[in-house]
Design an enzyme around this catalytic site. Structure first.
Site, PDB file in Angstrom:
ATOM      1  CG  HIS A  11      -0.177   0.055   2.527  1.00 10.06           C
ATOM      2  ND1 HIS A  11       0.343   1.223   3.058  1.00 10.06           N
ATOM      3  CD2 HIS A  11       0.139  -0.936   3.403  1.00 10.06           C
ATOM      4  CE1 HIS A  11       0.942   0.962   4.203  1.00 10.06           C
ATOM      5  NE2 HIS A  11       0.838  -0.346   4.441  1.00 10.06           N
ATOM      6  CD  GLU A  89       1.723  -5.321   8.270  1.00 11.48           C
ATOM      7  OE1 GLU A  89       1.904  -6.533   8.043  1.00 11.48           O
ATOM      8  OE2 GLU A  89       2.506  -4.424   7.884  1.00 11.48           O
TER       9      GLU A  89
END
EC number: 3.1.3.46
Length: 270
Positions: A11, A89
């Site tokens: 990201h 994550e």
């Protein structure tokens, strides 16, 4: 035999990335202005790639990055993105929302190295790795099933595999490998998959490729580079090959790792 291309992108930058604050899963921070610029640059860089599938973590920073990439695509603007919590994550428990220095201090107090240390309420590295394996095996079975269906549908017709020039599946720069090694010419690709995820998660997934699946690397890439944290919107390309059939683990070929050519000349927002 079936093979597919897998492009994995981290990201874009968030404010907490810049300030070295741990986000994990519990802090759903949006992209910063710089992060939106990075996502746009990634989209422009990949705008000629004909992705067949798009998967993203369901956290805001990855969703916004995926949107920034696809909205600039010549072929994939209307592609449906599948958001998958397995791509999230690593969970960092009590240190989410706190400075990275606090995690390092806790690891030091526990006499452990920072990446290996698991804070209270966090995921172990093995737990993150198992999430990655679960998603990867799901993805492989999906692509193999779709390839079988296409083969049955098109029996007697010309092959409908993707164009296999690497220029068609990834805009490699001059300093990177330009072709897939093959003993029998250039076989077709069953799919080209885009995944947007997170730094610690990607490092764990790449470790699985290297350690368990014996991923082959470009001559210019070292093991330490493979295991380094991917920069924001850094890109990696792999070819996943089921040449021995679906009952055997696939071979994985790394074409490039942590590519960030698209960020050249990008001005960071202060």
């Amino acid at each position: 035999m079936a093979r597919f291309a897998l492009t994995v992108v981290r990201h874009g930058e968030t404010r907490f990335n810049k300030e070295k604050i741990i986000q994990g899963q519990g802090v759903d921070e949006p992209l910063s202005e710089t992060g939106f610029k990075q996502a746009a640059a990634a989209g422009i860089f990949l705008n000629n790639v004909k992705f067949t599938h798009a998967f993203s973590s369901d956290l805001m920073r990855t969703k916004q990055t995926m949107h920034g990439i696809l909205e600039r695509s010549k072929f994939c603007k209307d592609m449906t993105v599948k958001y998958d919590s397995r791509l999230r994550e690593r969970k960092y428990g009590v240190v989410e929302g706190k400075a990275l220095s606090e995690l390092r201090a806790m690891a030091k107090a526990a006499r452990e190295e920072c990446p290996v240390f698991t804070p209270p309420g966090g995921e172990t590295l093995d737990q993150v790795k198992m999430r990655g394996i679960d998603f990867f095996e799901f993805l492989c079975q999906l692509i193999l099933k779709e390839a079988d269906q296409k083969e049955q549908f098109s029996q007697g017709s010309p092959s409908n595999c993707l164009e296999t020039s690497l220029a068609e599946i990834f805009p490699l720069g001059k300093n990177h490998s330009s072709k897939v090694n093959s003993d029998s010419g250039i076989p077709g690709l069953a799919a080209s998959v885009l995944v947007v995820s997170h730094g610690a998660y990607m490092r764990s997934l790449f470790d699985y490729f290297l350690t368990d699946l014996k991923c082959s690397l470009p001559a210019t890439l070292s093991r330490s580079e493979l295991m380094s944290v991917t920069p924001n919107t850094g890109m990696s390309l792999f070819i996943i090959n089921f040449e021995e059939g679906r009952e055997v683990k696939p071979t994985v070929q790394c074409i490039c790792m942590n590519l960030q050519d698209h960020l050249n000349g990008l001005t960071e927002t202060r």
